[in-house]
Design an enzyme around this catalytic site. Sequence first.
Site, PDB file in Angstrom:
ATOM      1  N   ASN A  10       0.857  -1.184   0.000  1.00  0.00           N
ATOM      2  CA  ASN A  10       0.000   0.000   0.000  1.00  0.00           C
ATOM      3  C   ASN A  10       0.899   1.243   0.000  1.00  0.00           C
ATOM      4  O   ASN A  10       1.689   1.439   0.935  1.00  0.00           O
ATOM      5  CB  ASN A  10      -0.902  -0.044   1.246  1.00  0.00           C
ATOM      6  N   HIS A  13       1.125   6.161   1.874  1.00  0.00           N
ATOM      7  CA  HIS A  13       1.896   7.077   2.709  1.00  0.00           C
ATOM      8  C   HIS A  13       3.099   7.688   2.000  1.00  0.00           C
ATOM      9  O   HIS A  13       3.728   8.597   2.538  1.00  0.00           O
ATOM     10  CB  HIS A  13       2.223   6.427   4.046  1.00  0.00           C
ATOM     11  N   HIS A  46      -5.559   3.655  -1.585  1.00  0.00           N
ATOM     12  CA  HIS A  46      -6.879   4.048  -1.083  1.00  0.00           C
ATOM     13  C   HIS A  46      -7.142   5.498  -1.491  1.00  0.00           C
ATOM     14  O   HIS A  46      -6.494   6.423  -0.984  1.00  0.00           O
ATOM     15  CB  HIS A  46      -6.883   3.894   0.447  1.00  0.00           C
ATOM     16  N   ARG A  48      -9.134   8.282  -0.853  1.00  0.00           N
ATOM     17  CA  ARG A  48     -10.111   8.727   0.153  1.00  0.00           C
ATOM     18  C   ARG A  48     -10.962   9.855  -0.384  1.00  0.00           C
ATOM     19  O   ARG A  48     -10.525  10.630  -1.236  1.00  0.00           O
ATOM     20  CB  ARG A  48      -9.387   9.187   1.423  1.00  0.00           C
ATOM     21  N   ARG A  52      -6.723  12.844   1.064  1.00  0.00           N
ATOM     22  CA  ARG A  52      -5.649  13.283   1.968  1.00  0.00           C
ATOM     23  C   ARG A  52      -4.289  12.716   1.577  1.00  0.00           C
ATOM     24  O   ARG A  52      -3.266  13.239   1.973  1.00  0.00           O
ATOM     25  CB  ARG A  52      -5.975  12.919   3.420  1.00  0.00           C
ATOM     26  N   GLU A  73      -8.630   0.535  -3.042  1.00  0.00           N
ATOM     27  CA  GLU A  73      -9.462   0.621  -1.836  1.00  0.00           C
ATOM     28  C   GLU A  73     -10.385   1.821  -1.956  1.00  0.00           C
ATOM     29  O   GLU A  73      -9.934   2.925  -2.298  1.00  0.00           O
ATOM     30  CB  GLU A  73      -8.585   0.810  -0.604  1.00  0.00           C
ATOM     31  N   THR A 104      -8.250   3.468   8.645  1.00  0.00           N
ATOM     32  CA  THR A 104      -9.476   2.659   8.651  1.00  0.00           C
ATOM     33  C   THR A 104      -9.558   1.883   9.967  1.00  0.00           C
ATOM     34  O   THR A 104      -8.752   0.993  10.221  1.00  0.00           O
ATOM     35  CB  THR A 104      -9.467   1.689   7.449  1.00  0.00           C
ATOM     36  N   GLU A 154     -11.043  -9.292   2.977  1.00  0.00           N
ATOM     37  CA  GLU A 154      -9.774  -8.934   3.613  1.00  0.00           C
ATOM     38  C   GLU A 154     -10.089  -8.750   5.091  1.00  0.00           C
ATOM     39  O   GLU A 154     -10.942  -7.925   5.458  1.00  0.00           O
ATOM     40  CB  GLU A 154      -9.187  -7.650   3.010  1.00  0.00           C
ATOM     41  N   HIS A 195      -3.827  -4.554   7.717  1.00  0.00           N
ATOM     42  CA  HIS A 195      -3.894  -3.482   8.709  1.00  0.00           C
ATOM     43  C   HIS A 195      -2.950  -3.692   9.891  1.00  0.00           C
ATOM     44  O   HIS A 195      -3.077  -4.659  10.640  1.00  0.00           O
ATOM     45  CB  HIS A 195      -5.305  -3.217   9.261  1.00  0.00           C
ATOM     46  N   GLY A 196      -2.013  -2.775   9.975  1.00  0.00           N
ATOM     47  CA  GLY A 196      -1.109  -2.740  11.126  1.00  0.00           C
ATOM     48  C   GLY A 196      -0.013  -3.796  11.107  1.00  0.00           C
ATOM     49  O   GLY A 196       0.678  -3.979  12.117  1.00  0.00           O
ATOM     50  N   HIS A 218       1.666   1.176   5.976  1.00  0.00           N
ATOM     51  CA  HIS A 218       2.334   2.146   6.843  1.00  0.00           C
ATOM     52  C   HIS A 218       3.710   1.680   7.299  1.00  0.00           C
ATOM     53  O   HIS A 218       4.687   2.430   7.255  1.00  0.00           O
ATOM     54  CB  HIS A 218       1.428   2.453   8.047  1.00  0.00           C
TER      55      HIS A 218
HETATM   56  N1  PXP Z   1      -5.911  -3.029   3.948  1.00  0.00           N
HETATM   57  C1  PXP Z   1      -6.892  -2.104   4.067  1.00  0.00           C
HETATM   58  C2  PXP Z   1      -8.241  -2.469   3.606  1.00  0.00           C
HETATM   59  C3  PXP Z   1      -6.624  -0.827   4.598  1.00  0.00           C
HETATM   60  O1  PXP Z   1      -7.612   0.085   4.704  1.00  0.00           O
HETATM   61  C4  PXP Z   1      -5.322  -0.510   4.985  1.00  0.00           C
HETATM   62  C5  PXP Z   1      -5.009   0.852   5.526  1.00  0.00           C
HETATM   63  O2  PXP Z   1      -5.192   1.794   4.538  1.00  0.00           O
HETATM   64  C6  PXP Z   1      -4.326  -1.490   4.815  1.00  0.00           C
HETATM   65  C7  PXP Z   1      -4.648  -2.741   4.324  1.00  0.00           C
HETATM   66  C8  PXP Z   1      -2.907  -1.224   5.161  1.00  0.00           C
HETATM   67  O3  PXP Z   1      -2.776  -1.000   6.528  1.00  0.00           O
HETATM   68  P1  PXP Z   1      -1.392  -0.491   7.097  1.00  0.00           P
HETATM   69  O4  PXP Z   1      -1.099   0.812   6.441  1.00  0.00           O
HETATM   70  O5  PXP Z   1      -1.639  -0.384   8.561  1.00  0.00           O
HETATM   71  O6  PXP Z   1      -0.357  -1.539   6.744  1.00  0.00           O
END
Ligand code: PXP
Length: 247
Positions: A10, A13, A46, A48, A52, A73, A104, A154, A195-196, A218
Amino acid sequence: MKNLPRLGVNIDHVATLRNARGENYPSPLRAALLCKEYGADGITAHLREDRRHINDGDILEIKKKVDLPLNFEMAPTSEMLQIAIKTKPNACCIVPEKREEVTTEGGIDVIRNHKSLVNLIRELKDNSIRVSLFIDPSNDQITAAKDIGADIIEIHTGEFCKNVHLGLNFESSFEKIKEASFFANHMGLEVHLGHGITFESIEKLSEIEEIKEFNIGHFIISESIFLGLKDTIYEFKRLIEKGRTSK
Ligand code: PXP
């Protein structure tokens, strides 16, 4: 090596950093091209509602110039639906979106949002776009995702990853993800996680045999400051293989 989970990067950032100074660097496109060179299996972005980080131009450029599956996304809105149809990504991952959130915060409630999702999903599928729903690890949500026509779920890994990083007991949050993955796979859904996720949490998650893809943002962009994008991607791929083959 048999069927290792794919690594989707992703790149949101990279755009966050660019936008912080209003310059045209660092470039999300350049990051996506390098992700491919370093072995990533897909790009996630993503768009948004408030733009942003990633903007409309980034999405079009990445789709046009990067030869990797694009996981787009999006919130379930008619604006995003039109952009998705125009862009034709490999998949759309539908996420809940709140303006005031930093990221999210949880999965989408497929049951409660059935009415707004059903036509949107049909239109995406009519345009040959695979549909992924970002949900919490719950069998009710998985059943609803299957019923409404999703191809992929997911699973939100935020709770598990937080427990790992804080040194808390993570077994029950891990079991929830594992059981949900098994159930979804049994229902005929492809299972992704996101996520995370960091170096600390990826190996354990890779043990789950049903997982076909990780989407990580991230931490990859953060760690690239220290290790570089190449070694960060290599390390994730190494840990995915280690987790998968350690069983
Ligand atoms: N998957 C989805 C659906 C998300 O919304 C996000 C955050 O934008 C991620 C994966 C990636 O998460 P992270 O940036 O915490 O790795």
